[in-house]
Design a protein around this motif. Structure first.
Motif, PDB file in Angstrom:
ATOM      1  N   SER A  31       0.844  -1.185   0.000  1.00  0.00           N
ATOM      2  CA  SER A  31       0.000   0.000   0.000  1.00  0.00           C
ATOM      3  C   SER A  31       0.883   1.239   0.000  1.00  0.00           C
ATOM      4  N   THR A  32       0.388   2.297  -0.605  1.00  0.00           N
ATOM      5  CA  THR A  32       1.055   3.599  -0.517  1.00  0.00           C
ATOM      6  C   THR A  32       0.183   4.495   0.350  1.00  0.00           C
ATOM      7  N   VAL A  33       0.845   5.269   1.211  1.00  0.00           N
ATOM      8  CA  VAL A  33       0.135   6.082   2.192  1.00  0.00           C
ATOM      9  C   VAL A  33       0.677   7.510   2.143  1.00  0.00           C
ATOM     10  N   PRO A  34      -0.157   8.486   1.808  1.00  0.00           N
ATOM     11  CA  PRO A  34       0.312   9.874   1.875  1.00  0.00           C
ATOM     12  C   PRO A  34       0.502  10.264   3.343  1.00  0.00           C
ATOM     13  N   LEU A  35       1.590  10.950   3.627  1.00  0.00           N
ATOM     14  CA  LEU A  35       1.893  11.349   5.000  1.00  0.00           C
ATOM     15  C   LEU A  35       1.689  12.845   5.185  1.00  0.00           C
ATOM     16  N   ILE A  36       1.038  13.192   6.256  1.00  0.00           N
ATOM     17  CA  ILE A  36       0.883  14.592   6.650  1.00  0.00           C
ATOM     18  C   ILE A  36       2.030  14.893   7.609  1.00  0.00           C
ATOM     19  N   GLU A  37       2.848  15.877   7.288  1.00  0.00           N
ATOM     20  CA  GLU A  37       4.092  16.088   8.026  1.00  0.00           C
ATOM     21  C   GLU A  37       3.898  16.270   9.523  1.00  0.00           C
ATOM     22  N   HIS A  38       2.839  16.925   9.951  1.00  0.00           N
ATOM     23  CA  HIS A  38       2.661  17.143  11.393  1.00  0.00           C
ATOM     24  C   HIS A  38       2.047  15.932  12.101  1.00  0.00           C
TER      25      HIS A  38
ATOM     26  N   LEU B 136       6.805  -0.571   7.324  1.00  0.00           N
ATOM     27  CA  LEU B 136       7.302   0.513   6.472  1.00  0.00           C
ATOM     28  C   LEU B 136       8.468   0.014   5.634  1.00  0.00           C
ATOM     29  N   VAL B 137       8.381   0.225   4.321  1.00  0.00           N
ATOM     30  CA  VAL B 137       9.453  -0.159   3.407  1.00  0.00           C
ATOM     31  C   VAL B 137      10.337   1.058   3.129  1.00  0.00           C
ATOM     32  N   THR B 138       9.709   2.170   2.751  1.00  0.00           N
ATOM     33  CA  THR B 138      10.453   3.392   2.467  1.00  0.00           C
ATOM     34  C   THR B 138       9.505   4.587   2.460  1.00  0.00           C
ATOM     35  N   VAL B 139      10.093   5.767   2.553  1.00  0.00           N
ATOM     36  CA  VAL B 139       9.350   7.019   2.410  1.00  0.00           C
ATOM     37  C   VAL B 139      10.032   7.815   1.306  1.00  0.00           C
TER      38      VAL B 139
ATOM     39  N   ILE C 135       0.351   8.462  11.978  1.00  0.00           N
ATOM     40  CA  ILE C 135      -0.077   7.707  10.802  1.00  0.00           C
ATOM     41  C   ILE C 135       0.676   6.377  10.719  1.00  0.00           C
ATOM     42  N   LEU C 136       2.012   6.431  10.867  1.00  0.00           N
ATOM     43  CA  LEU C 136       2.803   5.209  10.781  1.00  0.00           C
ATOM     44  C   LEU C 136       2.506   4.263  11.934  1.00  0.00           C
ATOM     45  N   ASP C 137       2.291   4.796  13.137  1.00  0.00           N
ATOM     46  CA  ASP C 137       1.926   3.949  14.285  1.00  0.00           C
ATOM     47  C   ASP C 137       0.610   3.225  14.025  1.00  0.00           C
TER      48      ASP C 137
ATOM     49  N   VAL D  64       5.308  10.237   0.778  1.00  0.00           N
ATOM     50  CA  VAL D  64       4.505   9.046   0.553  1.00  0.00           C
ATOM     51  C   VAL D  64       5.243   7.864   1.181  1.00  0.00           C
ATOM     52  N   ALA D  65       4.534   7.098   2.005  1.00  0.00           N
ATOM     53  CA  ALA D  65       5.117   5.900   2.622  1.00  0.00           C
ATOM     54  C   ALA D  65       4.684   4.678   1.818  1.00  0.00           C
ATOM     55  N   TYR D  66       5.628   3.783   1.578  1.00  0.00           N
ATOM     56  CA  TYR D  66       5.340   2.489   0.959  1.00  0.00           C
ATOM     57  C   TYR D  66       5.353   1.443   2.066  1.00  0.00           C
TER      58      TYR D  66
END
Length: 50
Positions: free
Chosen positions: A7-14, A30-33, A19-21, A42-44
């Motif tokens: 899955s790809t996940v858009p990340l909100i910086e704040h 988590l594979v990479t950002v 989100i990752l937790d 974007v997190a993979y």
């Protein structure tokens, strides 16, 4: 043999940690950002298929 789903996940910086937790508690690893096409992060993610 392990099979994976991704899955790809858009990340909100704040809220990156929250989100990752959340995804991690659902079994995603988590594979990479990377920087996405519009400049955001974007997190993979991956997890083993059950």
């Amino acid at each position: 043999m392990t099979t994976w789903e991704y899955s790809t996940v858009p990340l909100i910086e704040h809220a990156t940690k929250q989100i990752l937790d959340q995804w991690g508690s659902d079994g995603w690893e988590l594979v990479t950002v990377v920087t996405g096409p519009t400049g955001g992060l974007v997190a993979y993610m991956k997890r083993a298929k059950s």
